[in-house]
Design an enzyme around this catalytic site. Structure first.
Site, short mmCIF file in Angstrom:
data_model
loop_
_atom_site.label_atom_id
_atom_site.label_comp_id
_atom_site.label_asym_id
_atom_site.label_seq_id
_atom_site.Cartn_x
_atom_site.Cartn_y
_atom_site.Cartn_z
CE LYS A 93 68.01 -114.02 -12.90
NZ LYS A 93 66.49 -113.77 -12.80
CE LYS A 129 61.09 -108.67 -18.78
NZ LYS A 129 62.29 -107.81 -18.00
CG ASP A 169 59.93 -105.65 -16.39
OD1 ASP A 169 61.26 -105.46 -16.79
OD2 ASP A 169 58.98 -105.33 -16.83
CG ASN A 244 63.40 -101.42 -8.64
OD1 ASN A 244 64.17 -101.83 -9.39
ND2 ASN A 244 63.73 -101.57 -7.41
#
Ligand code: NDP
Length: 448
Positions: A93, A129, A169, A244
């Site tokens: 994850k 990732k 991301d 974000n």
């Protein structure tokens, strides 16, 4: 002690050789190995079965070509990556980053950090990732869509609800997740909600996921401040970035009574002595996809700077929320001189090793990214839970779960630091607490 020190130094030298030209990966591993020396003194069995070497070697690294067609008909070729680092605790994850600086070393550093961060959440997720050196800036919507479709055309064979669950991301937000999910659904002929997180609310997304990293960072910062006799109420806070994580860190910090005195992007930084108009910032960054200088044209009392550094501002708290190594030793020294007492990392590894040394010497309370920004991935895991049970939870319930997870991370980090005789050293606490759970799982599962 000497044996462990030498062994760790030996592992590290070998890692430098086998992973040449990947300074960010070296930096992330060095920080964790430094803390592990303390564990190995007390619990030498963690050195058995090649555990440390296995932990530093990704289970799988996928690199692929991403060809796509620009609006003018030109063919462009980018490089895609997915590093599936460790699945001892659950499916891999971790987010996808689209930024021109992306290379294998950056994805490995992020994947390595993700293992310990995900472990700290207490949820059943492994570490991974991915991303690409694609630059979304200045691209049309149609170009972004074609790029995402091409990226997913290769990635889809490597991911799945029980295998690997990517998220966003830098450069990957709701729009990109939408295009990626659409292509996955088309290729597999399945509406497998659990394959990506950060989805839209009408097709499997979770409330609070958008806000989670920034809100979570502020919840844990406040917890750390309260534990040290302060709070965010009335505090002055610097937040770097305006993406974000930064936007929702600013929103929550101000809700808790702080004044955010500055934010930034890669074009410069904005000084906001009277606080930030969050709705205006959202309109500029999320809707118009504009630059931070547009903010000063529309807000009163804000000043845009192209030169100097946001870390020159006077404040009580610094929340770096942009990118890796954005605070070096000199910046950290400036923070000390300007009265900053707390630093919590919304971004991944925004402080260099030298900066962390300055924090230590000057008794700055410092929460590293793997603890401070874990709220994003934790809420992604809550999204996976909702998808698995075909359910959707209210904002209040999900936000409350996030808050409790962040408070638990702080308690666990803080208690682990004290247990290993480094009270108040949250770097050591987070590294050791994150490590032990993964290490126990790896030892139980044998040499694989
Ligand atoms: P976004 O793409 O939404 O925003 C990134 C922000 O950082 C932008 O303001 C961007 O400015 C700035 N930035 C990025 N690179 C640089 C650079 N090289 N120099 C200066 N400014 C830069 O990303 P996120 O907010 O999602 O991510 C920010 C950080 O938080 C990253 O380190 C990420 O890994 C980490 N993180 C994110 C999570 C999430 O849920 N999104 C979860 C956990 C960690 P510009 O637009 O000008 O490039």
């Amino acid at each position: 002690m000497a044996t462990n020190d030498n062994q760790i130094a030996g592992y590290y030298q070998k890692l430098l050789k086998r992973n040449a030209g990947e300074p960010e990966f070296h930096q992330a591993v060095a920080e964790v190995l430094d803390s592990l020396q303390i564990v190995l003194q007390k619990d030498p069995h963690y050195n058995d079965y090649g555990l440390i070497e296995r932990l530093c070697e990704p289970e799988r690294q996928i690199i692929f070509r991403v060809p796509w067609v620009a609006d003018n008909g030109d063919v462009r070729v980018n490089r895609g990556f997915r590093v599936q680092f460790n699945s001892a605790l659950g499916p891999y994850k971790g987010g996808l980053r689209f930024h021109p600086s992306v290379n294998l070393g950056i994805i490995k550093f992020l994947g390595f950090e993700q293992i310990f961060k995900n472990s700290l959440t207490g949820l059943p997720i492994g570490g991974g990732k991915g991303g690409s050196d694609f630059d979304p800036k200045g691209k049309s919507d149609a170009e972004i869509m074609r790029f995402c479709q091409s990226f997913m055309t290769e990635l889809h064979r490597h991911i799945g609800e029980y295998r690997d669950v990517p998220a966003g991301d830098i450069g990957v937000g709701g729009r990109e997740i939408g295009y990626l999910f659409g292509q996955y659904r088309r290729l597999t002929n399945e509406h497998e909600s659990g394959v990506l997180t950060g989805k839209g609310l009408t097709w499997g997304g979770s409330l609070v996921r958008t806000e989670a990293t920034g809100y979570g960072c502020v919840y844990i910062t406040n917890k750390m401040m309260v534990a040290n006799g302060d709070s965010l109420e009335g505090a002055k806070v610097i937040v770097s970035g305006s993406g974000n994580v930064a936007i929702y860190a600013i929103e929550k910090a101000q809700e808790l009574g702080a004044t955010v005195v500055g934010f930034s992007d890669s074009s410069g930084w904005v000084e906001t002595p009277n606080g930030v108009d969050v709705e205006l910032l959202k309109e500029i960054k999320e809707v118009r996809r504009g630059r931070v200088n547009e903010y000063v044209e529309e807000a009163t009392g804000a000043i845009f700077h192209e030169d100097g550094s946001i870390w020159d501002l006077k404040a009580d708290v610094a929340l770096p929320c942009a990118t890796q190594n954005e605070i070096d030793g000199e910046h950290a020294q400036k923070l000390v001189e300007n009265g900053v007492k707390y630093v919590a990392e919304g971004a991944n590894m925004p402080s260099t090793a030298e900066a962390i040394e300055v924090y230590r010497k000057n008794h700055i309370h410092f929460l590293p990214g793997k603890a401070a920004n874990a709220g994003g991935v934790a809420t992604s895991a809550l999204e996976m839970q909702q998808n698995a049970s075909r359910d959707s939870w209210s904002f209040e319930y999900t936000d409350d779960r996030l808050k409790r997870i962040m408070e638990n991370i702080f308690r666990h980090t803080s208690a682990t630091a004290a247990e290993y005789d480094h009270e108040g050293d949250y770097v050591i606490g987070a590294n050791i607490a994150g490590f032990k759970k993964v290490a126990d799982a790896m030892l139980a599962q044998g040499v694989i």
